[in-house]
Design an enzyme around this catalytic site. Structure first.
Site, PDB file in Angstrom:
ATOM      1  N   LYS A   1       0.861  -1.184   0.000  1.00 14.63           N
ATOM      2  CA  LYS A   1       0.000   0.000   0.000  1.00 14.63           C
ATOM      3  C   LYS A   1       0.897   1.234   0.000  1.00 14.63           C
ATOM      4  CE  LYS A   1      -3.744   2.222   2.614  1.00 14.63           C
ATOM      5  NZ  LYS A   1      -4.592   2.125   3.823  1.00 14.63           N
TER       6      LYS A   1
ATOM      7  N   LYS B   1      -2.190  -1.666  -3.720  1.00 18.03           N
ATOM      8  CA  LYS B   1      -3.023  -0.458  -3.714  1.00 18.03           C
ATOM      9  C   LYS B   1      -2.126   0.771  -3.800  1.00 18.03           C
ATOM     10  CE  LYS B   1      -6.375   1.995  -0.773  1.00 18.03           C
ATOM     11  NZ  LYS B   1      -7.060   2.009   0.527  1.00 18.03           N
TER      12      LYS B   1
END
Length: 323
Positions: free
Chosen positions: A195, A248
């Protein structure tokens, strides 16, 4: 000079031929639909920066999940926004917290729909950070027990998958241990292993009411310039017990998705995040692009890069077009 015997256009001359030889295909079963659940009754509040997406009270979240299920979307990802926030994010792990209640209601209405819960404290703390604060910084080890408590209460409420998004070190192992301790050994963990500290999260902060009140999240989310670090984070989380791995954002990190897919044998999930969605919507509303066509092209690129599943706010509209 004779014309070459190979004519690639032969397989492009009709829609039926193109479809038959297509290498990467999309289906509603590829999607996970995020929902933002809030306190109250009969709340369906538009999120200004994300056209078509809403803050939903529990009964409207159930209705939205039913619509997704009917279209063939297999799972929803829940984010809870409580009325009360405090420094410890206590509503994140309250047994009657907003997200725990939403899990129960969706599973009661749709036993076959998979319910994934985002596990992090940022929506629940009054300072907007992903853990408790000590000395002006997120205290990594002191936060792990709270994340573990949240995972347990959500799994006990009926969550099918736990998805820690905090990016704190050691949280997968802590959550796995906590789930196993209460005999929830069958509940898998979908780790936000990769992330990045991204500007693509802007609209999400409005939707989840989780903007940090000071500082930023660059001490725990990854630097956008790094890919070897992504592989290290992936390896560590699998070692700690992650059953699935997430990357992400998606669109600017297709190379990372590809590298992670080549690295691991577990399912890889990509998050087509809020600004990726909002940019398509804004351009389509201005008439600059064919919104439906661009949406499907972006989703195809994410799957082609190696993602097995895609978390996307486009889930309903894409499922309708593909259905």
């Amino acid at each position: 000079m004779a014309f070459p015997i190979h004519r690639p256009r032969r397989l492009r001359r009709s829609a039926a031929l193109r479809e038959m030889v297509r290498e990467t295909t999309l289906a509603p079963s590829d999607f996970i639909y995020p929902l933002f659940v809030v306190e109250g009754r009969d709340v369906r509040r538009p999120i200004g920066s994300m056209p078509g997406i809403f803050n939903l009270s529990v009964e409207h979240a159930v209705a939205e999940a039913k619509q997704a299920h009917a279209l063939g979307v297999p799972a929803v990802l829940l984010f809870g926004i409580p009325n009360h926030k405090d420094a410890q994010g206590s509503q994140a792990y309250a047994r009657e917290g907003i997200v725990q209640r939403a899990v129960r209601e969706i599973k009661n209405a749709l036993p076959d729909m998979l319910v994934i819960v985002d596990v992090c404290l940022c929506e629940y703390t009054d300072h907007g950070h992903c853990g408790i604060i000590e000395g002006g910084h997120v205290a990594n080890d002191a936060t792990l027990p709270l994340l573990s408590q949240m995972a347990v209460t959500c799994a006990q409420a009926g969550a099918d998958i736990i998805a820690p998004s905090d990016m704190l070190d050691g949280r997968v192992a802590a959550i796995r241990s906590a789930l196993d301790e209460v005999k929830l050994t069958e509940v898998p963990i979908l780790s936000y292993a990769v992330k990045y500290a991204s500007a693509f999260y802007g609209p999400f902060r409005e939707a989840a009411q989780s903007t940090p009140q000071f500082g930023d999240r660059r001490t725990h989310q990854m630097d956008p310039g790094n890919v070897r670090e992504a592989l290290k984070e992936t390896d560590l989380d699998i070692e700690e017990g992650a059953d699935m791995i997430m990357v992400k954002p998606a669109l600017s990190y297709l190379d990372v998705i590809h590298r992670v897919r080549e690295r691991v044998d577990v399912p890889v999930v990509a998050y087509n995040v809020s600004a990726e969605y909002s940019m398509v919507k804004a351009a389509a509303q201005n008439g600059w692009i064919d919104g439906d066509r661009l949406m499907l092209e972006i989703l195809t690129s994410i799957k082609r890069a190696g993602s097995d599943l895609i978390i996307t706010y486009h889930s309903l509209e894409a499922a309708k077009l593909l259905g």
